[in-house]
Enzyme design. Sequence first.
Site, mmCIF file in Angstrom:
data_model
loop_
_atom_site.group_PDB
_atom_site.id
_atom_site.type_symbol
_atom_site.label_atom_id
_atom_site.label_comp_id
_atom_site.label_asym_id
_atom_site.label_seq_id
_atom_site.Cartn_x
_atom_site.Cartn_y
_atom_site.Cartn_z
ATOM 1 N N ASP A 78 2.136 1.301 -3.326
ATOM 2 C CA ASP A 78 0.800 1.166 -3.925
ATOM 3 C C ASP A 78 -0.272 1.756 -3.025
ATOM 4 O OD1 ASP A 78 2.026 -0.269 -5.966
ATOM 5 O OD2 ASP A 78 1.868 -2.117 -4.824
ATOM 6 N N ASP A 84 4.694 3.623 1.996
ATOM 7 C CA ASP A 84 4.212 2.570 1.109
ATOM 8 C C ASP A 84 4.178 3.061 -0.345
ATOM 9 O OD1 ASP A 84 2.889 0.223 0.301
ATOM 10 O OD2 ASP A 84 0.918 1.114 0.686
ATOM 11 N N ASP A 104 -1.729 2.448 3.304
ATOM 12 C CA ASP A 104 -3.194 2.391 3.154
ATOM 13 C C ASP A 104 -3.770 1.100 3.740
ATOM 14 O OD1 ASP A 104 -1.917 1.000 1.014
ATOM 15 O OD2 ASP A 104 -3.817 0.965 -0.085
#
Lengths: 176, 176
Positions: free
Chosen positions: A15, A13, A135
């Site tokens: 961000d 990922d 996240d």
Amino acid sequence: METTKMKKRIIIDMDGVLADVYPALIANEPIYANTLISPDKLNGIAEYEAFPHLKEIVTHDHFFRNLPEMDNAFNGLKYLNEKYEVLIVSAALEFANSMNDKLAWLNDHFPFINWRQVLFCGRKDVINADIIIDDHPKNLSVFNGQRFIFTQPHNTNITDPSYHRINNWNEITQVL
Amino acid sequence: METTKMKKRIIIDMDGVLADVYPALIANEPIYANTLISPDKLNGIAEYEAFPHLKEIVTHDHFFRNLPEMDNAFNGLKYLNEKYEVLIVSAALEFANSMNDKLAWLNDHFPFINWRQVLFCGRKDVINADIIIDDHPKNLSVFNGQRFIFTQPHNTNITDPSYHRINNWNEITQVL
């Protein structure tokens, strides 16, 4: 088609894993809300709740172009990129005007990643891979493979035992 | 997680399937090469060979923003979108400045497709789906599912028996 020689595929990922978004959200929210955000009160709170103007913030002024790199992400990603088949996958379609900024940011910070390794999508559950680092539980929960949750304030109270928690990029290079 | 009630997932290419690129390439190549292109001499010739200035053409002046829609693509895609789980997948990362134009073009021509259904990537072989419609053998050959080759001049002499050839959008709605 799989052979024992093939590298495992890992999707990473942007961000909250490669790019450090919280400092920028904390700095920008008061511009809209005229209130101060206490960094120590963000744990366990969803991003949209912690930052009520999140949408305005991230769609404004090349937000994604200027994010800081997560600590030690450069060496960590370089390590993964040699050992695994790395794909950088970002749900960039949600904020369509972010795509060019995100790609320019990637080229700038991780020049060893080429365009064939990048995917911008609206959902990540259609991508075939062995390992994910993300996240967000919404991306992890639908993934059929090894799941690594990268610690960010919004996910600190997630205790799903099927996620292997990693707190920083130094831990990634130790575990993966 | 699969159940018999789930719709099959189909990935649909943009250029050469939804968007009609040849008329625009034919119109633009003479600007660079000062030669005329005979539409009847393009069969079986790779695009980069038929249009030596392809890269300059497609990276210039919002090329992808103004392409015509393939005949009957609107009704055809609307039909597929009701019957299948549709993903629009474009190798847009090769020409990074095309992403915003491609998304705007999609929104404009096919407003019933939402951003969660769009993927911009560098390679299509990492996407999980049951069916693919594409004009390029390089995308079809690595796909593990039903493969439909959409006729375009560059692929007319491809005879791989594992590809089901479709010549236009009317045929798609008859077969799928």
